[in-house]
Design a protein around this motif. Structure first.
Motif, PDB file in Angstrom:
ATOM      1  N   GLU A 147       0.866  -1.178   0.000  1.00  0.00           N
ATOM      2  CA  GLU A 147       0.000   0.000   0.000  1.00  0.00           C
ATOM      3  C   GLU A 147       0.906   1.232   0.000  1.00  0.00           C
TER       4      GLU A 147
ATOM      5  N   THR B 119      -4.049   4.643   1.188  1.00  0.00           N
ATOM      6  CA  THR B 119      -3.578   4.139  -0.100  1.00  0.00           C
ATOM      7  C   THR B 119      -4.695   4.150  -1.135  1.00  0.00           C
TER       8      THR B 119
ATOM      9  N   VAL C  29      -4.025  -2.204  -4.646  1.00  0.00           N
ATOM     10  CA  VAL C  29      -3.221  -2.971  -3.692  1.00  0.00           C
ATOM     11  C   VAL C  29      -3.156  -4.423  -4.159  1.00  0.00           C
TER      12      VAL C  29
END
Length: 294
Positions: free
Chosen positions: A141, A255, A259
């Protein structure tokens, strides 16, 4: 100014592809005794030390950047604070991917609040991420990291950026699973920061920065901080309403989408516009158990 720590707690100023060794400036820091302060002395003293650092630069010893071992830019953060699901697109992918959500209902950062990562999880780009349970999913992240420069308690969003010392690239490495988020995100080496701290005067607007991440040259994450749900001033306001923020505290701002899992042997490159590019490798943990205890 770009400030780095390298080669055993030396202080450097990064100029181009060189590091200027200005460690002599550290002599001006106060000598402390037990009990040690719960904040970072260099970050606290940076406003008054900066003229000394700048005066050392013209005659400072120079090293190639590629020849030094970069350490976490902030040596002693009292707190590492994380902001979950702080991009709309990441909230959407988390709700759709059972490997991320793990049965939890994805709501909002306002309902979930923030979380803490252990100080013992902190590393710089000169040390590998060591996957504690490689048979489980461990995700990357990329995030903009904000370093608090002076004490902040109940600050308003209009005052928030006055409390920022600078910015860095942050990786919030995450073990997926049913455990509490702070437990899974506080594994040793799962908080990566670097490659240096860029002082706040060089980033006039942290709300318009591109950020990205690639694994083994494959681009996986790309976004811009204008897509944050809680922008940097709002995050500082939110965090300081619960915690007293101290010099050196690191706020990982969340983030974006994209991911994905990591494996031993991977190489991560992650960047934030105006801040820098952090490169770190991924390894196994030779001392780790073969499975997480139930």
């Amino acid at each position: 100014m770009r400030l780095c720590r390298f080669d055993g707690d030396r202080l450097g100023v990064v100029e181009g592809d060189e590091v200027l060794d200005v460690s002599a400036a550290l002599d001006a820091l106060p000598v402390v005794r037990y009990p040690l302060p719960a904040h970072d002395l260099l970050v606290e003293a940076l406003p008054r030390l900066r003229p000394r650092i700048e005066s050392l630069c013209p005659t400072a010893p120079r090293r190639p950047l590629a020849a030094v071992r970069l350490e976490p830019p902030v040596a002693n953060p009292g707190k590492i604070i994380g902001a979950p699901i702080n991009y709309h697109a990441h909230a959407t992918e988390s709700a759709a991917d059972s490997g991320i959500a793990h049965g939890r209902q994805i709501t909002s950062i306002g309902e979930w609040g923030l979380f803490l990562k252990a100080r013992s999880a902190l590393i710089g780009p000169g040390e590998p991420i060591r996957l504690r349970f490689p048979q489980r999913r461990n995700d990357h992240e990329v995030e903009l990291g904000v370093v608090i420069g002076r004490t902040a308690r109940h600050v308003t969003r209009d005052e928030a950026l006055d409390h920022v010392a600078g910015y860095l690239v942050a990786l919030d490495i995450t073990l997926r699973g049913p455990e509490f988020v702070c437990f899974r995100k506080s594994i040793d080496t799962y908080a990566v920061t670097g490659p240096w701290l860029v002082t706040a005067d060089e980033i006039p607007d942290p709300g318009r920065l591109d950020l990205w991440l690639a694994v083994n040259g494959e681009r996986r994450q790309r976004s811009n901080t204008r897509h944050l749900i809680y922008d940097v001033p709002r995050l500082i306001e939110f965090a300081s309403s619960f915690y007293t923020l101290q010099p050196g505290d690191i706020l990982m701002t969340g983030t974006p989408e994209g991911v994905g899992p990591l494996q031993p042997g991977d190489r991560i490159e992650a960047g934030v516009q105006g801040v820098g590019v952090l490169a770190v490798r991924v390894a196994g943990d030779d001392d780790a158990p073969t499975a997480a205890p139930a």
